[in-house]
Write a protein that holds these residues in place. Structure first.
Motif, short mmCIF file in Angstrom:
data_model
loop_
_atom_site.label_atom_id
_atom_site.label_comp_id
_atom_site.label_asym_id
_atom_site.label_seq_id
_atom_site.Cartn_x
_atom_site.Cartn_y
_atom_site.Cartn_z
N ARG A 1 0.82 -1.26 0.00
CA ARG A 1 0.05 0.07 -0.04
C ARG A 1 1.08 1.44 0.21
O ARG A 1 2.19 1.16 0.63
CB ARG A 1 -0.91 0.11 1.06
CG ARG A 1 -0.18 0.03 2.71
CD ARG A 1 -1.15 -0.38 3.86
NE ARG A 1 -2.37 0.64 3.70
CZ ARG A 1 -3.41 0.70 4.40
NH1 ARG A 1 -3.73 -0.53 5.02
NH2 ARG A 1 -4.31 1.65 4.31
N ASP A 2 0.28 2.34 -0.59
CA ASP A 2 1.25 3.64 -0.80
C ASP A 2 -0.05 4.36 -0.08
O ASP A 2 -1.00 4.94 -0.76
CB ASP A 2 1.41 4.05 -2.05
CG ASP A 2 2.21 5.41 -2.21
OD1 ASP A 2 2.12 6.11 -1.21
OD2 ASP A 2 2.88 5.62 -3.27
N ASN A 3 0.24 4.76 1.28
CA ASN A 3 -0.85 5.80 2.04
C ASN A 3 -0.87 7.11 1.49
O ASN A 3 -1.85 7.92 1.33
CB ASN A 3 -0.35 5.73 3.36
CG ASN A 3 -0.88 4.46 4.06
OD1 ASN A 3 -1.59 3.62 3.45
ND2 ASN A 3 0.03 3.99 5.24
N ALA A 4 0.36 7.40 0.85
CA ALA A 4 0.29 8.90 0.25
C ALA A 4 -0.63 9.02 -0.94
O ALA A 4 -1.09 10.02 -1.30
CB ALA A 4 1.62 9.27 0.18
N LYS A 5 -0.71 7.93 -1.61
CA LYS A 5 -1.55 8.04 -2.83
C LYS A 5 -3.00 7.19 -2.66
O LYS A 5 -3.67 7.26 -3.63
CB LYS A 5 -0.64 7.09 -4.06
CG LYS A 5 0.55 7.73 -4.43
CD LYS A 5 1.10 7.10 -5.68
CE LYS A 5 2.49 7.68 -6.03
NZ LYS A 5 3.20 7.04 -7.02
N ASN A 6 -3.36 6.78 -1.56
CA ASN A 6 -4.50 6.33 -1.08
C ASN A 6 -4.68 4.91 -2.04
O ASN A 6 -5.81 4.87 -2.57
CB ASN A 6 -5.75 7.26 -1.31
CG ASN A 6 -5.54 8.32 -0.38
OD1 ASN A 6 -5.06 8.21 0.75
ND2 ASN A 6 -5.96 9.43 -0.86
N THR A 7 -3.53 4.21 -2.39
CA THR A 7 -3.68 2.93 -3.24
C THR A 7 -3.05 1.77 -2.62
O THR A 7 -2.25 1.89 -1.88
CB THR A 7 -3.17 3.55 -4.58
OG1 THR A 7 -3.75 4.45 -5.06
CG2 THR A 7 -3.31 2.16 -5.61
N VAL A 8 -3.57 0.65 -2.81
CA VAL A 8 -3.11 -0.63 -2.36
C VAL A 8 -3.07 -1.36 -3.79
O VAL A 8 -3.89 -1.30 -4.51
CB VAL A 8 -4.46 -1.35 -1.52
CG1 VAL A 8 -3.95 -2.82 -1.20
CG2 VAL A 8 -4.60 -0.66 -0.31
N TYR A 9 -2.01 -2.22 -3.76
CA TYR A 9 -1.54 -2.99 -4.79
C TYR A 9 -1.52 -4.52 -4.51
O TYR A 9 -1.34 -5.01 -3.51
CB TYR A 9 -0.13 -2.58 -5.47
CG TYR A 9 -0.19 -0.89 -5.67
CD1 TYR A 9 0.36 -0.23 -4.51
CD2 TYR A 9 -0.49 -0.47 -6.78
CE1 TYR A 9 0.60 1.08 -4.91
CE2 TYR A 9 -0.33 0.77 -6.97
CZ TYR A 9 0.34 1.70 -6.01
OH TYR A 9 0.37 3.16 -6.29
N LEU A 10 -1.64 -5.21 -5.58
CA LEU A 10 -1.61 -6.61 -5.58
C LEU A 10 -0.67 -7.10 -6.84
O LEU A 10 -1.02 -7.15 -7.78
CB LEU A 10 -2.82 -7.43 -5.64
CG LEU A 10 -2.57 -8.90 -5.42
CD1 LEU A 10 -2.36 -9.13 -3.96
CD2 LEU A 10 -4.23 -9.58 -5.60
N GLN A 11 0.79 -7.31 -6.37
CA GLN A 11 1.60 -7.75 -7.51
C GLN A 11 1.39 -9.34 -7.50
O GLN A 11 1.49 -10.19 -6.62
CB GLN A 11 3.13 -7.56 -7.21
CG GLN A 11 3.97 -8.00 -8.08
CD GLN A 11 3.98 -7.34 -9.40
OE1 GLN A 11 3.97 -6.05 -9.60
NE2 GLN A 11 3.89 -8.16 -10.41
N MET A 12 1.22 -9.79 -8.69
CA MET A 12 0.85 -11.21 -9.03
C MET A 12 2.01 -11.85 -9.89
O MET A 12 1.99 -11.40 -11.04
CB MET A 12 -0.74 -11.45 -9.50
CG MET A 12 -1.86 -10.74 -8.64
SD MET A 12 -3.17 -11.21 -9.34
CE MET A 12 -3.36 -10.48 -10.79
N SER A 13 2.54 -12.97 -9.57
CA SER A 13 3.52 -13.47 -10.33
C SER A 13 3.36 -14.90 -10.45
O SER A 13 2.53 -15.46 -9.57
CB SER A 13 4.81 -13.03 -9.68
OG SER A 13 5.08 -11.97 -9.49
N ASN A 14 4.03 -15.44 -11.24
CA ASN A 14 3.85 -16.84 -11.80
C ASN A 14 2.28 -17.50 -11.70
O ASN A 14 1.92 -18.26 -11.00
CB ASN A 14 4.45 -17.90 -10.43
CG ASN A 14 4.57 -19.02 -10.82
OD1 ASN A 14 4.60 -19.68 -12.06
ND2 ASN A 14 5.04 -20.07 -9.98
N LEU A 15 1.51 -16.44 -12.45
CA LEU A 15 0.19 -16.71 -12.49
C LEU A 15 -0.25 -18.26 -13.12
O LEU A 15 0.55 -18.76 -14.26
CB LEU A 15 -0.42 -15.62 -13.24
CG LEU A 15 -0.49 -14.27 -12.54
CD1 LEU A 15 -1.01 -13.12 -13.35
CD2 LEU A 15 -1.95 -14.23 -11.37
#
Length: 120
Positions: A69-83
């Motif tokens: 998460r980047d609280n300064a950008k109000n954004t949460v991420y999900l990095q998905m690999s080896n799908l």
């Protein structure tokens, strides 16, 4: 009520990667989580992150997915690999809290989500 908008999904081959984003319309002070729902299946928790950055993952994504998460950008991420093809689903984010039986959502509604399709 804060609005959440998911993005970043798409079509990818097995073994590939994607990064999903969950943008909030305002500050997020709570824990956040990513869920997914495959056709004909119930929505399931994928990963969660507290306001302080502590993470937890479902067993089926451990070692492959990373929530941040980047609280300064109000954004949460999900990095998905080896799908894997089994990761095909609509992915949603939500505000959550941890109770005695595990994570539960604080918002009773869901956004449109973002479709992830993994081809074999």
């Amino acid at each position: 009520q804060v609005q959440l908008v998911e993005s970043g999904g798409g079509l990818v081959q097995a073994g590939g990667s994607l990064r999903l984003s969950c943008a909030a319309s305002g500050s997020i002070l709570n824990a956040m989580a990513w869920y997914r729902q495959a056709p004909g299946k119930q929505r399931e928790l994928v990963a969660a992150i507290t306001s302080g950055g502590t993470t937890s993952y479902a067993e089926f994504v451990k070692g492959r997915f990373t929530i941040s998460r980047d609280n300064a950008k109000n954004t949460v991420y999900l990095q998905m690999s080896n799908l894997e093809p089994e990761d095909t689903a609509v992915y949603y984010c939500n505000v959550v809290t941890r109770g005695p039986t595990g994570w539960r959502t604080l918002r009773p509604y869901w956004g449109q989500g973002t479709q992830v399709t993994v081809s074999s």
